[in-house]
Design a protein around this motif. Structure first.
Motif, mmCIF file in Angstrom:
data_model
loop_
_atom_site.group_PDB
_atom_site.id
_atom_site.type_symbol
_atom_site.label_atom_id
_atom_site.label_comp_id
_atom_site.label_asym_id
_atom_site.label_seq_id
_atom_site.Cartn_x
_atom_site.Cartn_y
_atom_site.Cartn_z
ATOM 1 N N ILE A 178 0.842 -1.204 0.000
ATOM 2 C CA ILE A 178 0.000 0.000 0.000
ATOM 3 C C ILE A 178 0.879 1.257 0.000
ATOM 4 O O ILE A 178 0.635 2.208 -0.750
ATOM 5 C CB ILE A 178 -0.928 -0.007 1.245
ATOM 6 C CG1 ILE A 178 -1.910 -1.170 1.164
ATOM 7 C CG2 ILE A 178 -1.659 1.331 1.397
ATOM 8 C CD1 ILE A 178 -2.600 -1.491 2.489
ATOM 9 N N LEU A 179 1.913 1.245 0.824
ATOM 10 C CA LEU A 179 2.788 2.430 0.930
ATOM 11 C C LEU A 179 3.578 2.632 -0.360
ATOM 12 O O LEU A 179 3.794 3.762 -0.797
ATOM 13 C CB LEU A 179 3.715 2.278 2.139
ATOM 14 C CG LEU A 179 2.980 2.320 3.489
ATOM 15 C CD1 LEU A 179 3.858 1.781 4.618
ATOM 16 C CD2 LEU A 179 2.513 3.743 3.810
ATOM 17 N N ARG A 180 3.980 1.551 -1.004
ATOM 18 C CA ARG A 180 4.673 1.668 -2.302
ATOM 19 C C ARG A 180 3.703 2.214 -3.355
ATOM 20 O O ARG A 180 4.082 3.060 -4.158
ATOM 21 C CB ARG A 180 5.215 0.305 -2.756
ATOM 22 C CG ARG A 180 6.461 -0.155 -2.036
ATOM 23 C CD ARG A 180 7.658 0.761 -2.291
ATOM 24 N NE ARG A 180 8.003 0.835 -3.701
ATOM 25 C CZ ARG A 180 8.317 1.954 -4.354
ATOM 26 N NH1 ARG A 180 8.334 3.118 -3.723
ATOM 27 N NH2 ARG A 180 8.619 1.911 -5.640
ATOM 28 N N ASN A 181 2.443 1.737 -3.328
ATOM 29 C CA ASN A 181 1.458 2.258 -4.292
ATOM 30 C C ASN A 181 1.243 3.757 -4.106
ATOM 31 O O ASN A 181 0.877 4.449 -5.036
ATOM 32 C CB ASN A 181 0.119 1.524 -4.158
ATOM 33 C CG ASN A 181 0.178 0.106 -4.723
ATOM 34 O OD1 ASN A 181 1.166 -0.269 -5.352
ATOM 35 N ND2 ASN A 181 -0.858 -0.673 -4.503
ATOM 36 N N ARG A 182 1.485 4.253 -2.890
ATOM 37 C CA ARG A 182 1.358 5.696 -2.633
ATOM 38 C C ARG A 182 2.660 6.439 -2.939
ATOM 39 O O ARG A 182 2.775 7.626 -2.664
ATOM 40 C CB ARG A 182 0.978 5.935 -1.165
ATOM 41 C CG ARG A 182 -0.485 5.631 -0.895
ATOM 42 C CD ARG A 182 -0.824 5.854 0.574
ATOM 43 N NE ARG A 182 -2.261 5.694 0.767
ATOM 44 C CZ ARG A 182 -3.092 6.685 1.073
ATOM 45 N NH1 ARG A 182 -2.642 7.904 1.232
ATOM 46 N NH2 ARG A 182 -4.377 6.456 1.226
ATOM 47 N N GLY A 183 3.656 5.723 -3.409
ATOM 48 C CA GLY A 183 4.889 6.379 -3.852
ATOM 49 C C GLY A 183 5.927 6.600 -2.766
ATOM 50 O O GLY A 183 6.906 7.318 -2.988
ATOM 51 N N LEU A 184 5.745 5.993 -1.601
ATOM 52 C CA LEU A 184 6.743 6.194 -0.539
ATOM 53 C C LEU A 184 7.951 5.276 -0.733
ATOM 54 O O LEU A 184 7.853 4.219 -1.355
ATOM 55 C CB LEU A 184 6.123 5.938 0.842
ATOM 56 C CG LEU A 184 5.411 7.158 1.434
ATOM 57 C CD1 LEU A 184 4.039 7.329 0.850
ATOM 58 C CD2 LEU A 184 5.322 7.034 2.941
ATOM 59 N N GLU A 185 9.070 5.714 -0.155
ATOM 60 C CA GLU A 185 10.276 4.887 -0.110
ATOM 61 C C GLU A 185 10.098 4.011 1.134
ATOM 62 O O GLU A 185 9.939 4.551 2.229
ATOM 63 C CB GLU A 185 11.426 5.877 0.068
ATOM 64 C CG GLU A 185 12.804 5.376 -0.079
ATOM 65 C CD GLU A 185 13.780 6.507 0.315
ATOM 66 O OE1 GLU A 185 13.635 7.656 -0.184
ATOM 67 O OE2 GLU A 185 14.630 6.229 1.162
#
Ligand code: BGC
Ligand code: ZN
Length: 369
Positions: A196-203
């Motif tokens: 989910i966090l990767r889908n939001r563009g976070l490292e």
């Protein structure tokens, strides 16, 4: 029809039982939906329930039908049902409404009732059975294209709730541009939170115990996150090298790590999400002055999150779809242990503890879709 039940409070009581098949008319005023169960995932909660440490039977009954991570297909609907049709795929919400204000506005995941209702866990039967009947408001429709991975929706909804609430809470900052996230734990919830966090563009840096490479570390890396084994590198070392994290999602099941995360890992203005259900009696000594000072001077937030409501399931559907599109096959790799049929439930419980197991799930009835 067949079902898997336990006697709550009694260790190793899981057994196959025969219960009457429900009917749409079990729900009044034509609002019943009859669902044939396809798959049911298991997790640590099921393990604790079978160990007799957790779980409550419905009022006036001795047994609890278990299973809360479901996927099913609608077979029949009552005359008043407009939301779903026969043939639709659905995942059932786990909590049912109680009596608090939060239950009234359809957010039973935020209930303040002491005695709450969770299918397969607390006071309502679960989904490890051939059929169940439910009201449409507790069912989440799932697109047919996600059929093969939709048994992951319930655990995804749990991770979604934590992350969406973190974003809500951070509105206190007026501008919040989180860049770095840490996920503690590389089990199912940790992997889904990473997704989910990767889908939001976070490292994203995801921490697990095991040394890489193994399936979970490969899955972390396959979606562009970094894996760190805490056997080799401590949380504090990672923060010292690369900087602290704007968002930390805790999903290890090991409570002492929370205090390490509070102190060394979380950036100023950061948010720490606690999602582990730790039923034990563990105690630990902590540097309380340092933690308190760090939180005060750094304007930090920590909060707990349990269960999920409709919006979190719906956000979960979107994230599963994004991941299927971006990294086709990634979600299927989480489905490590299919168990054919309710009769093999013992194998499912045994598989839960096996190295290499991510999602163990029972194929309750044949899926010809
Ligand atoms: C379930 C949640 C539930 C929690 C506490 C978890 O395993 O996935 O839906 O709220 O246990 O009982
Ligand atoms: Zn669960």
């Amino acid at each position: 029809m067949k079902a898997i039940a336990v006697c709550p409070g009694k260790a190793d009581s899981a057994h196959v039982t025969d219960v009457p098949k429900p009917a749409v008319t079990d729900v009044p005023d034509g609002h019943g939906v009859l669902v044939r169960v396809l798959r049911v995932g298991l997790d640590g909660t099921d393990k604790e329930i079978n160990a007799g440490e957790y779980g409550t039977a419905p009022d006036g009954e001795d047994i609890l039908i278990t299973g809360h991570e479901s996927l099913g297909v609608v077979e029949e609907v009552g005359p008043a049902v407009k939301e779903v049709r026969p043939g639709d795929l659905v995942v059932a919400r786990v909590r049912r409404a109680g009596g608090s204000l939060y239950d009234l506005i359809d957010t039973p995941d935020m209930t303040t009732d002491e005695a709450y209702f969770e299918h397969g866990i607390s006071r309502v039967h679960g989904f490890l059975r051939e059929y169940y009947v439910e009201e449409p408001r507790y069912l989440i429709p799932v697109p047919a294209a996600l059929r093969h991975v939709a048994v992951l929706l319930e655990p995804t909804s749990v991770a979604e709730k934590g992350i969406l609430q973190a974003y809500d809470i951070q509105r206190r900052l007026k501008v919040w541009h989180p860049r770095r996230a840490a996920v503690l734990g590389a089990g199912t919830i940790g992997l889904l939170a990473t997704m989910i966090l990767r889908n939001r563009g976070l490292e994203v840096t995801t921490f697990g115990l095991e040394q890489a490479p193994y399936l979970n570390s490969e899955l972390v890396e396959a979606i562009g996150a970094s894996y760190v084994s805490t056997r080799e590198t401590s949380l504090a070392q990672v923060a010292a090298r690369g900087g602290a994290f704007d968002l930390v999602f805790e999903a290890t099941g090991y409570s002492p790590i929370v205090f390490d995360a509070m102190c060394g890992l979380l950036a100023k203005n950061g948010v720490l999400i606690l999602s582990s259900v730790t039923g034990g009696m563990r105690r630990s000594e902590v540097p309380s002055d340092a933690i308190n000072l760090d939180f005060v001077l750094g304007n930090k937030v920590m909060f707990g999150t349990v269960n999920a409501s409709r919006e979190h399931f719906e956000e979960g559907v979107r994230d599963l779809a994004i991941t299927e599109t971006r990294t086709l096959g990634w979600l299927s790799r989480l489905l490590t242990h299919p168990i054919p049929g309710l009769d093999r439930y013992d194998d499912a419980l045994a598989a839960l503890g096996e190295p290499g197991a991510i999602k163990v799930y029972v194929e309750v009835s044949p899926d010809n879709g």
